[in-house]
Motif scaffolding. Structure first.
Motif, PDB file in Angstrom:
ATOM      1  N   ILE A 129       6.617 -72.818   4.169  1.00  0.00           N
ATOM      2  CA  ILE A 129       7.456 -73.509   5.405  1.00  0.00           C
ATOM      3  C   ILE A 129       8.776 -72.836   5.600  1.00  0.00           C
ATOM      4  O   ILE A 129       9.416 -72.404   4.356  1.00  0.00           O
ATOM      5  N   PRO A 130       9.403 -72.820   6.760  1.00  0.00           N
ATOM      6  CA  PRO A 130       8.965 -73.062   8.168  1.00  0.00           C
ATOM      7  C   PRO A 130       7.927 -71.954   8.311  1.00  0.00           C
ATOM      8  O   PRO A 130       8.087 -70.679   7.883  1.00  0.00           O
ATOM      9  N   PHE A 131       7.006 -72.343   9.538  1.00  0.00           N
ATOM     10  CA  PHE A 131       6.211 -71.421   9.811  1.00  0.00           C
ATOM     11  C   PHE A 131       6.878 -70.177  10.473  1.00  0.00           C
ATOM     12  O   PHE A 131       7.886 -70.485  11.470  1.00  0.00           O
ATOM     13  N   THR A 132       6.416 -68.995  10.313  1.00  0.00           N
ATOM     14  CA  THR A 132       6.980 -67.830  10.983  1.00  0.00           C
ATOM     15  C   THR A 132       5.779 -67.004  11.332  1.00  0.00           C
ATOM     16  O   THR A 132       4.972 -66.364  10.545  1.00  0.00           O
ATOM     17  N   SER A 133       5.760 -66.529  12.487  1.00  0.00           N
ATOM     18  CA  SER A 133       4.644 -65.348  12.819  1.00  0.00           C
ATOM     19  C   SER A 133       5.253 -63.924  12.840  1.00  0.00           C
ATOM     20  O   SER A 133       4.556 -63.137  12.857  1.00  0.00           O
ATOM     21  N   LYS A 134       6.495 -63.934  12.657  1.00  0.00           N
ATOM     22  CA  LYS A 134       7.269 -62.485  12.857  1.00  0.00           C
ATOM     23  C   LYS A 134       6.784 -61.598  11.402  1.00  0.00           C
ATOM     24  O   LYS A 134       7.104 -62.109  10.348  1.00  0.00           O
ATOM     25  N   PRO A 135       6.217 -60.458  11.541  1.00  0.00           N
ATOM     26  CA  PRO A 135       6.351 -59.795  10.301  1.00  0.00           C
ATOM     27  C   PRO A 135       7.637 -59.244   9.827  1.00  0.00           C
ATOM     28  O   PRO A 135       8.369 -58.808  10.485  1.00  0.00           O
TER      29      PRO A 135
ATOM     30  N   THR B 123      14.371 -63.352   5.474  1.00  0.00           N
ATOM     31  CA  THR B 123      13.625 -64.184   6.056  1.00  0.00           C
ATOM     32  C   THR B 123      14.284 -65.578   6.252  1.00  0.00           C
ATOM     33  O   THR B 123      15.359 -65.845   5.481  1.00  0.00           O
ATOM     34  N   PRO B 124      13.640 -66.207   6.899  1.00  0.00           N
ATOM     35  CA  PRO B 124      14.161 -67.932   7.093  1.00  0.00           C
ATOM     36  C   PRO B 124      13.540 -68.674   6.004  1.00  0.00           C
ATOM     37  O   PRO B 124      13.709 -69.920   6.042  1.00  0.00           O
ATOM     38  N   VAL B 125      12.718 -68.375   5.202  1.00  0.00           N
ATOM     39  CA  VAL B 125      12.069 -68.953   4.147  1.00  0.00           C
ATOM     40  C   VAL B 125      12.575 -68.827   2.944  1.00  0.00           C
ATOM     41  O   VAL B 125      13.117 -67.855   2.394  1.00  0.00           O
TER      42      VAL B 125
ATOM     43  N   THR C  21       6.716 -72.698  -4.585  1.00  0.00           N
ATOM     44  CA  THR C  21       7.000 -73.626  -3.615  1.00  0.00           C
ATOM     45  C   THR C  21       8.157 -73.159  -2.669  1.00  0.00           C
ATOM     46  O   THR C  21       9.092 -72.599  -2.886  1.00  0.00           O
ATOM     47  N   THR C  22       8.130 -73.773  -1.372  1.00  0.00           N
ATOM     48  CA  THR C  22       9.237 -73.586  -0.455  1.00  0.00           C
ATOM     49  C   THR C  22       9.904 -74.808   0.065  1.00  0.00           C
ATOM     50  O   THR C  22       9.415 -75.717  -0.307  1.00  0.00           O
ATOM     51  N   ALA C  23      11.099 -74.735   0.491  1.00  0.00           N
ATOM     52  CA  ALA C  23      11.854 -75.716   0.782  1.00  0.00           C
ATOM     53  C   ALA C  23      12.668 -75.579   2.435  1.00  0.00           C
ATOM     54  O   ALA C  23      12.842 -74.392   2.415  1.00  0.00           O
ATOM     55  N   VAL C  24      12.679 -76.748   2.819  1.00  0.00           N
ATOM     56  CA  VAL C  24      13.707 -76.682   4.080  1.00  0.00           C
ATOM     57  C   VAL C  24      14.561 -77.781   3.897  1.00  0.00           C
ATOM     58  O   VAL C  24      14.313 -78.717   3.317  1.00  0.00           O
ATOM     59  N   PHE C  25      15.901 -77.596   4.594  1.00  0.00           N
ATOM     60  CA  PHE C  25      17.058 -78.591   4.282  1.00  0.00           C
ATOM     61  C   PHE C  25      17.842 -78.344   5.377  1.00  0.00           C
ATOM     62  O   PHE C  25      17.922 -77.777   6.198  1.00  0.00           O
ATOM     63  N   ALA C  26      18.797 -79.499   5.279  1.00  0.00           N
ATOM     64  CA  ALA C  26      19.455 -79.889   6.611  1.00  0.00           C
ATOM     65  C   ALA C  26      20.659 -79.120   6.413  1.00  0.00           C
ATOM     66  O   ALA C  26      20.918 -78.132   5.483  1.00  0.00           O
ATOM     67  N   ALA C  27      21.588 -79.076   7.521  1.00  0.00           N
ATOM     68  CA  ALA C  27      22.648 -78.131   7.531  1.00  0.00           C
ATOM     69  C   ALA C  27      23.764 -78.531   6.309  1.00  0.00           C
ATOM     70  O   ALA C  27      24.316 -77.655   5.816  1.00  0.00           O
ATOM     71  N   ASP C  28      23.561 -79.715   5.794  1.00  0.00           N
ATOM     72  CA  ASP C  28      24.574 -80.019   4.618  1.00  0.00           C
ATOM     73  C   ASP C  28      23.905 -79.648   3.440  1.00  0.00           C
ATOM     74  O   ASP C  28      24.306 -80.151   2.240  1.00  0.00           O
ATOM     75  N   HIS C  29      22.675 -79.198   3.414  1.00  0.00           N
ATOM     76  CA  HIS C  29      21.735 -78.835   2.232  1.00  0.00           C
ATOM     77  C   HIS C  29      21.159 -79.870   1.492  1.00  0.00           C
ATOM     78  O   HIS C  29      20.597 -79.856   0.417  1.00  0.00           O
ATOM     79  N   THR C  30      21.008 -80.820   2.261  1.00  0.00           N
ATOM     80  CA  THR C  30      20.050 -82.005   1.919  1.00  0.00           C
ATOM     81  C   THR C  30      18.896 -81.801   2.220  1.00  0.00           C
ATOM     82  O   THR C  30      18.367 -81.277   3.250  1.00  0.00           O
ATOM     83  N   ALA C  31      17.891 -81.792   1.189  1.00  0.00           N
ATOM     84  CA  ALA C  31      16.391 -81.371   1.278  1.00  0.00           C
ATOM     85  C   ALA C  31      15.857 -82.380   2.480  1.00  0.00           C
ATOM     86  O   ALA C  31      15.846 -83.527   2.362  1.00  0.00           O
TER      87      ALA C  31
ATOM     88  N   SER D 269      18.688 -88.881  -2.426  1.00  0.00           N
ATOM     89  CA  SER D 269      18.961 -87.514  -1.864  1.00  0.00           C
ATOM     90  C   SER D 269      19.130 -86.439  -2.771  1.00  0.00           C
ATOM     91  O   SER D 269      19.293 -86.545  -4.026  1.00  0.00           O
ATOM     92  N   VAL D 270      18.321 -85.380  -2.504  1.00  0.00           N
ATOM     93  CA  VAL D 270      18.277 -84.167  -3.220  1.00  0.00           C
ATOM     94  C   VAL D 270      19.027 -82.984  -2.466  1.00  0.00           C
ATOM     95  O   VAL D 270      18.847 -82.679  -1.436  1.00  0.00           O
ATOM     96  N   LEU D 271      19.801 -82.354  -3.369  1.00  0.00           N
ATOM     97  CA  LEU D 271      20.771 -81.354  -2.850  1.00  0.00           C
ATOM     98  C   LEU D 271      19.977 -80.062  -3.099  1.00  0.00           C
ATOM     99  O   LEU D 271      19.730 -79.681  -4.185  1.00  0.00           O
ATOM    100  N   CYS D 272      19.929 -79.292  -2.056  1.00  0.00           N
ATOM    101  CA  CYS D 272      19.654 -77.852  -2.216  1.00  0.00           C
ATOM    102  C   CYS D 272      20.605 -76.999  -2.483  1.00  0.00           C
ATOM    103  O   CYS D 272      21.427 -76.785  -1.687  1.00  0.00           O
ATOM    104  N   VAL D 273      20.632 -75.964  -3.818  1.00  0.00           N
ATOM    105  CA  VAL D 273      21.772 -75.348  -3.915  1.00  0.00           C
ATOM    106  C   VAL D 273      21.182 -73.813  -3.568  1.00  0.00           C
ATOM    107  O   VAL D 273      20.486 -73.420  -4.494  1.00  0.00           O
ATOM    108  N   GLU D 274      21.845 -73.293  -2.715  1.00  0.00           N
ATOM    109  CA  GLU D 274      21.476 -71.634  -2.352  1.00  0.00           C
ATOM    110  C   GLU D 274      22.030 -70.788  -3.437  1.00  0.00           C
ATOM    111  O   GLU D 274      23.367 -71.095  -3.887  1.00  0.00           O
TER     112      GLU D 274
END
Length: 266
Positions: free
Chosen positions: A174-180, A187-189, A156-166, A231-236
């Motif tokens: 996600i997010p879509f990226t066409s770059k190899p 990567t940004p994923v 599963t992949t996740a995207v989150f805001a600047a404050d790490h809120t999911a 609110s769901v917090l994403c912890v890197e």
């Protein structure tokens, strides 16, 4: 701050029936079940007061008790691991400050993932649930894309805001990226690591909330929190050179065994 780790395990997986009892060979060739390896990973986490396996299946109970785990029997009606954790916490009498759901298909979860997760939840009073995310290198991203191309549901992949809120979780990449990307490129994923830390009040309320359309479509339990305004917090977290993958399909067994061999996991 008291911490409980619950390892929810069910036998009747749609994609992989009997998955908790699937055998995984370590670096020395010794086989242990998936549930035992997940329990071993939980026992390595620092600052934990109790670790239990939560299941509704006697085969899993017998296996878990056989390697020394404490087992809490839960009902067969639990729709997912979060509901099973809520039921297990209640059966134990509650009282823990943080309940961690270390899902039984992630035997390679490093202890520092869980330790960072618990600390992240404690440090964010507005969050009711926290979950780890791991930035994909090119190799991990290519594995995710290969699964989708083969019509397999992988990580599963996740995207989150600047404050790490999911913002969203998906079984699509996600997010879509066409770059190899080369195998070592960052990567940004972000790969969502299937571990959760809950505040007990939110966990107790979870089973009473309606299942929304996004949770139904994606089959991702954490979306119920978001669909009900929590609110769901994403912890890197950092891999620190450690390879990580969940066992989602039978095809993942050799991949995980290869990772264990490289890391010297017995």
């Amino acid at each position: 701050m008291s911490v409980l780790i619950v390892i929810p395990a069910r036998y009747a997986s749609t994609r992989y029936p009997g998955k908790p009892l699937a055998e995984l060979k370590g670096a020395s060739g010794v086989s242990r079940s998936l549930i035992e390896r997940s329990w071993m990973a939980a026992c390595e986490v620092n600052g934990v007061d109790r670790v239990v396996v939560a299941t509704d299946d006697d085969r899993i109970r017998q296996a878990a008790e056989g390697f020394g785990a404490e087992v809490v029997m839960t009902s067969a009606s639990c729709a997912n691991g979060t509901e099973r954790c809520a039921e297990a916490h209640e059966a134990l009498g509650g009282g823990f400050d943080v309940v961690v759901n270390l899902q039984g298909d992630a035997p390679l979860t490093p202890h520092w993932f869980v330790e960072s997760l618990v600390q992240g939840l404690i440090s964010a009073p507005e969050a009711q649930i926290a979950t780890p995310v791991l930035r994909c290198d090119g190799a991990a991203l290519n594995s995710l894309l290969a699964d989708r191309k083969a019509d397999r549901v992988g990580g599963t992949t996740a995207v989150f805001a600047a404050d790490h809120t999911a913002l969203y979780f998906s079984k699509e990449v996600i997010p879509f990226t066409s770059k190899p990307y080369s195998e070592t490129d960052m990567t940004p994923v972000f790969h969502h690591v299937g571990v959760y830390a809950y505040r007990p009040e939110a966990l107790a309320a979870y089973p009473s909330w309606p299942t929304g359309p996004l949770e139904t479509l994606e089959g991702l339990e954490q979306l119920r929190f978001m669909e009900n305004g929590r609110s769901v917090l994403c912890v890197e977290v950092e891999a620190k050179g450690r390879e990580f993958w969940e066992l989602n399909n039978p095809e993942d067994v050799p991949k995980i065994e290869s990772m264990m061999a490289k890391m010297g996991v017995e």
